[in-house]
Design a protein around this motif. Structure first.
Motif, mmCIF file in Angstrom:
data_model
loop_
_atom_site.group_PDB
_atom_site.id
_atom_site.type_symbol
_atom_site.label_atom_id
_atom_site.label_comp_id
_atom_site.label_asym_id
_atom_site.label_seq_id
_atom_site.Cartn_x
_atom_site.Cartn_y
_atom_site.Cartn_z
ATOM 1 N N THR A 129 0.874 -1.175 0.000
ATOM 2 C CA THR A 129 0.000 0.000 0.000
ATOM 3 C C THR A 129 0.910 1.223 0.000
ATOM 4 O OG1 THR A 129 -1.749 -1.112 1.252
ATOM 5 C CG2 THR A 129 -1.774 1.302 1.255
ATOM 6 N N ILE A 130 0.683 2.122 -0.949
ATOM 7 C CA ILE A 130 1.487 3.347 -1.013
ATOM 8 C C ILE A 130 0.552 4.543 -0.929
ATOM 9 C CG2 ILE A 130 3.077 4.754 -2.372
ATOM 10 C CD1 ILE A 130 4.103 2.222 -3.708
ATOM 11 N N VAL A 131 0.748 5.343 0.110
ATOM 12 C CA VAL A 131 0.053 6.619 0.223
ATOM 13 C C VAL A 131 0.951 7.658 -0.444
ATOM 14 C CG1 VAL A 131 -0.808 8.379 1.801
ATOM 15 C CG2 VAL A 131 -1.128 5.957 2.342
ATOM 16 N N PHE A 132 0.464 8.229 -1.529
ATOM 17 C CA PHE A 132 1.262 9.154 -2.331
ATOM 18 C C PHE A 132 0.760 10.564 -2.064
ATOM 19 C CE2 PHE A 132 2.480 10.499 -6.907
ATOM 20 C CZ PHE A 132 3.763 10.848 -6.499
ATOM 21 N N GLY A 133 1.462 11.270 -1.192
ATOM 22 C CA GLY A 133 1.081 12.628 -0.838
ATOM 23 C C GLY A 133 1.636 13.616 -1.844
ATOM 24 N N VAL A 134 0.757 14.422 -2.423
ATOM 25 C CA VAL A 134 1.199 15.340 -3.467
ATOM 26 C C VAL A 134 0.826 16.774 -3.106
ATOM 27 C CG1 VAL A 134 1.044 13.520 -5.201
ATOM 28 C CG2 VAL A 134 -0.873 15.085 -4.941
ATOM 29 N N GLY A 135 1.774 17.676 -3.304
ATOM 30 C CA GLY A 135 1.581 19.096 -3.007
ATOM 31 C C GLY A 135 2.942 19.751 -2.904
ATOM 32 N N GLY A 136 2.975 21.057 -3.033
ATOM 33 C CA GLY A 136 4.230 21.791 -2.910
ATOM 34 C C GLY A 136 5.197 21.541 -4.047
ATOM 35 N N SER A 137 4.680 21.200 -5.226
ATOM 36 C CA SER A 137 5.556 20.797 -6.336
ATOM 37 C C SER A 137 6.185 21.997 -7.039
ATOM 38 C CB SER A 137 4.774 19.973 -7.360
ATOM 39 O OG SER A 137 3.940 20.810 -8.136
ATOM 40 N N ALA A 138 7.352 21.734 -7.631
ATOM 41 C CA ALA A 138 8.021 22.721 -8.492
ATOM 42 C C ALA A 138 7.628 22.498 -9.947
ATOM 43 C CB ALA A 138 9.528 22.585 -8.343
ATOM 44 N N THR A 139 6.786 21.503 -10.200
ATOM 45 C CA THR A 139 6.581 20.935 -11.534
ATOM 46 C C THR A 139 5.182 21.166 -12.089
ATOM 47 O OG1 THR A 139 5.926 18.866 -10.478
ATOM 48 C CG2 THR A 139 8.240 19.100 -11.075
ATOM 49 N N VAL A 187 -0.430 -3.286 -6.315
ATOM 50 C CA VAL A 187 -0.257 -2.380 -5.172
ATOM 51 C C VAL A 187 -1.468 -1.460 -5.070
ATOM 52 C CG1 VAL A 187 1.079 -0.384 -4.367
ATOM 53 C CG2 VAL A 187 2.264 -2.412 -5.157
ATOM 54 N N GLU A 188 -1.893 -1.180 -3.833
ATOM 55 C CA GLU A 188 -2.931 -0.159 -3.642
ATOM 56 C C GLU A 188 -2.235 1.195 -3.572
ATOM 57 O OE1 GLU A 188 -6.598 1.235 -0.723
ATOM 58 O OE2 GLU A 188 -5.051 -0.095 0.068
ATOM 59 N N LEU A 189 -2.519 2.044 -4.542
ATOM 60 C CA LEU A 189 -1.920 3.375 -4.604
ATOM 61 C C LEU A 189 -2.996 4.405 -4.280
ATOM 62 C CD1 LEU A 189 0.616 5.081 -5.323
ATOM 63 C CD2 LEU A 189 -0.152 5.054 -7.703
ATOM 64 N N VAL A 190 -2.780 5.160 -3.212
ATOM 65 C CA VAL A 190 -3.755 6.164 -2.768
ATOM 66 C C VAL A 190 -3.169 7.547 -3.017
ATOM 67 C CG1 VAL A 190 -5.131 7.025 -0.839
ATOM 68 C CG2 VAL A 190 -4.579 4.584 -0.977
ATOM 69 N N LEU A 191 -3.855 8.338 -3.810
ATOM 70 C CA LEU A 191 -3.433 9.704 -4.106
ATOM 71 C C LEU A 191 -4.002 10.622 -3.025
ATOM 72 C CD1 LEU A 191 -2.200 11.797 -6.107
ATOM 73 C CD2 LEU A 191 -4.414 11.820 -7.258
ATOM 74 N N ALA A 192 -3.124 11.147 -2.182
ATOM 75 C CA ALA A 192 -3.540 11.958 -1.041
ATOM 76 C C ALA A 192 -3.255 13.426 -1.328
ATOM 77 C CB ALA A 192 -2.801 11.514 0.223
ATOM 78 N N GLY A 260 -1.094 11.743 -13.617
ATOM 79 C CA GLY A 260 -0.184 10.621 -13.832
ATOM 80 C C GLY A 260 -0.455 9.485 -12.871
ATOM 81 N N ALA A 261 -0.755 9.827 -11.597
ATOM 82 C CA ALA A 261 -1.035 8.795 -10.599
ATOM 83 C C ALA A 261 -2.319 8.039 -10.937
ATOM 84 C CB ALA A 261 -1.129 9.431 -9.214
ATOM 85 N N MET A 262 -3.327 8.764 -11.462
ATOM 86 C CA MET A 262 -4.566 8.095 -11.853
ATOM 87 C C MET A 262 -4.322 7.095 -12.987
ATOM 88 S SD MET A 262 -7.277 11.258 -11.653
ATOM 89 C CE MET A 262 -7.538 12.127 -10.108
ATOM 90 N N LEU A 263 -3.414 7.431 -13.884
ATOM 91 C CA LEU A 263 -3.055 6.502 -14.965
ATOM 92 C C LEU A 263 -2.412 5.233 -14.405
ATOM 93 C CD1 LEU A 263 -1.632 9.087 -17.513
ATOM 94 C CD2 LEU A 263 -3.691 7.720 -17.845
ATOM 95 N N LEU A 264 -1.842 5.340 -13.202
ATOM 96 C CA LEU A 264 -1.266 4.169 -12.527
ATOM 97 C C LEU A 264 -2.303 3.407 -11.712
ATOM 98 C CD1 LEU A 264 2.082 5.721 -11.195
ATOM 99 C CD2 LEU A 264 1.773 4.272 -13.212
ATOM 100 N N GLY A 265 -3.544 3.893 -11.727
ATOM 101 C CA GLY A 265 -4.604 3.227 -10.973
ATOM 102 C C GLY A 265 -4.835 3.779 -9.588
ATOM 103 N N ALA A 266 -4.275 4.955 -9.294
ATOM 104 C CA ALA A 266 -4.424 5.530 -7.961
ATOM 105 C C ALA A 266 -5.869 5.933 -7.688
ATOM 106 C CB ALA A 266 -3.515 6.748 -7.800
ATOM 107 N N ARG A 267 -6.234 5.805 -6.427
ATOM 108 C CA ARG A 267 -7.544 6.248 -5.956
ATOM 109 C C ARG A 267 -7.350 7.571 -5.225
ATOM 110 N NH1 ARG A 267 -10.096 4.572 -1.067
ATOM 111 N NH2 ARG A 267 -8.259 3.266 -0.722
#
Length: 378
Positions: A129-139, A187-192, A260-267
């Protein structure tokens, strides 16, 4: 914890002044000056943005350091957090604004490649299980760099790879996702994230967040067109779901890495909800009588998925009293009440000079916590 007098400190960082861990330490010190035997439990929180790995480590996760590409391609040491088979990965660790030299922005060329390397490191560590926290990006590359690091290929008409960053996607002729790391499918990928913007358009990633990454109006227009083109090419490759993801809430998070994360199946889930689950907030809440939350600025943004609002909502549902500490307060008592916060204590009530509040946030926060203790615990 003594349920009758126990306090749970579940605050986010005071950006630019104190980490979430330091906030908890200062508040604890102030409370115990007034009530020396007070039972205090600290659970630093984050909403998926920068500070998310630190919050996980404070809650008992192991910090894992890895060398990855920064947003400009240079090597940086980034970290993710691991406990059992659950990993917390923070894209800002690899691809955040803090990874750019002071005063340097690269809105068209900054890449999320290092974020993909961080995800791969979490897979290598055995995460299921991967919690993918996104924010504060330079990109603002729609997650193309991240996908490339995980095995996708994005090529120009001559077959050469597109150049890194959102600007290079304007030349994209073909996309091939067949080489993506096979482990991602199990893998369960969670987009946080606390951001629900779509990928493009007036509320999309370039228009709303591009300027804070140094994008001029021309850059914003170029990035918006490039990301729209990116989604169109992927629609041809992946099918109509790629177009649906581009319009979905959260696709525009962190310069489009949500897409991009959604393309990987992230929720997609609100970042603070995910982090409260991961950090074990519910059992800590049961043990508390009073909850103290907070962040640097309590304002309109706080009410839209930021950590204090999530903490207050969960605490209110459990019938617990909530107060907040903050650097500055820009919400009315009525707005605080609607959010489930009984009262807020800004540092500016003690020190009206904002610059001094930022410079001396720790000691002033301790004095603020003394006031909280006198008002609610003494």
């Amino acid at each position: 914890m003594n349920g009758a007098r126990g306090v749970l400190i579940a605050a986010d960082k005071f950006k630019g002044s104190l980490t979430a861990v330091q906030v908890a330490e200062r508040v604890t010190a102030g409370l115990r000056r007034v009530v020396p035997d007070l039972a205090v439990e600290a659970l630093p929180v984050a909403d998926g943005g920068d500070g998310t790995v630190d919050a996980a480590v404070a809650a008992g996760f192991e910090r894992r350091a890895v060398r990855v590409a920064g947003p400009l391609g240079d090597q940086v040491t980034a970290a993710f957090a691991l406990r059992g088979d659950t990993a917390v990965v923070e894209m800002a660790e690899a691809s955040g604004l803090q990874r750019l030299p002071a005063g340097v922005f690269a809105p068209l060329t900054a890449s999320t490649y290092g974020s993909g390397e961080l995800l791969r490191a979490a897979l290598d560590a055995g995460a299921r299980t991967i919690v993918f926290g996104v924010g504060g990006s330079a990109t603002t590359d729609g997650g193309a760099g991240m996908l490339s690091a995980l095995g996708a290929r994005f090529a120009k008409a001559d077959g050469e790879p597109v150049t890194p960053g959102g600007g290079g996607l304007a030349e994209l002729a073909s996309a091939d996702l067949s080489g993506l790391d096979a482990r991602l499918s199990s893998v369960e990928l969670v987009l946080a994230s606390d951001v629900d913007n779509p990928l493009t358009g007036p509320k999309g990633a370039p228009a709303v967040y591009g300027p804070q990454k140094g994008a001029s109006p021309d850059d914003v227009a170029a990035l918006d067109a490039a990301l729209a083109h990116f989604a169109q090419v992927l629609e041809r490759t992946v099918g109509p779901t790629a177009g649906e993801y581009a319009a979905a809430p959260g696709a525009g998070a962190a310069g489009g890495i949500g897409y991009g994360a959604m393309l990987l199946g992230a929720r997609f889930r609100p970042g603070i909800e995910v982090m409260l689950d991961v950090l074990g907030f519910a059992p800590a809440l049961e043990r508390a009588h009073l909850v103290i939350t907070g962040e640097g600025s309590l304002d309109e943004q706080t009410l839209h998925g930021k950590a204090p609002a999530g903490v207050a909502a969960a605490a209110r549902a459990a019938g617990k009293d909530v107060v907040a500490v903050c650097g500055r307060l820009a919400l009315t008592p009525e707005a605080l009440e609607r959010a489930g916060i009984r009262r807020a204590y800004p540092l500016t009530e003690i020190e009206p000079d904002v610059a001094k509040c930022i410079a001396d946030a720790g000691p002033i926060l301790e004095r603020t916590a003394e006031r909280v203790a006198r008002d609610h615990l003494a």
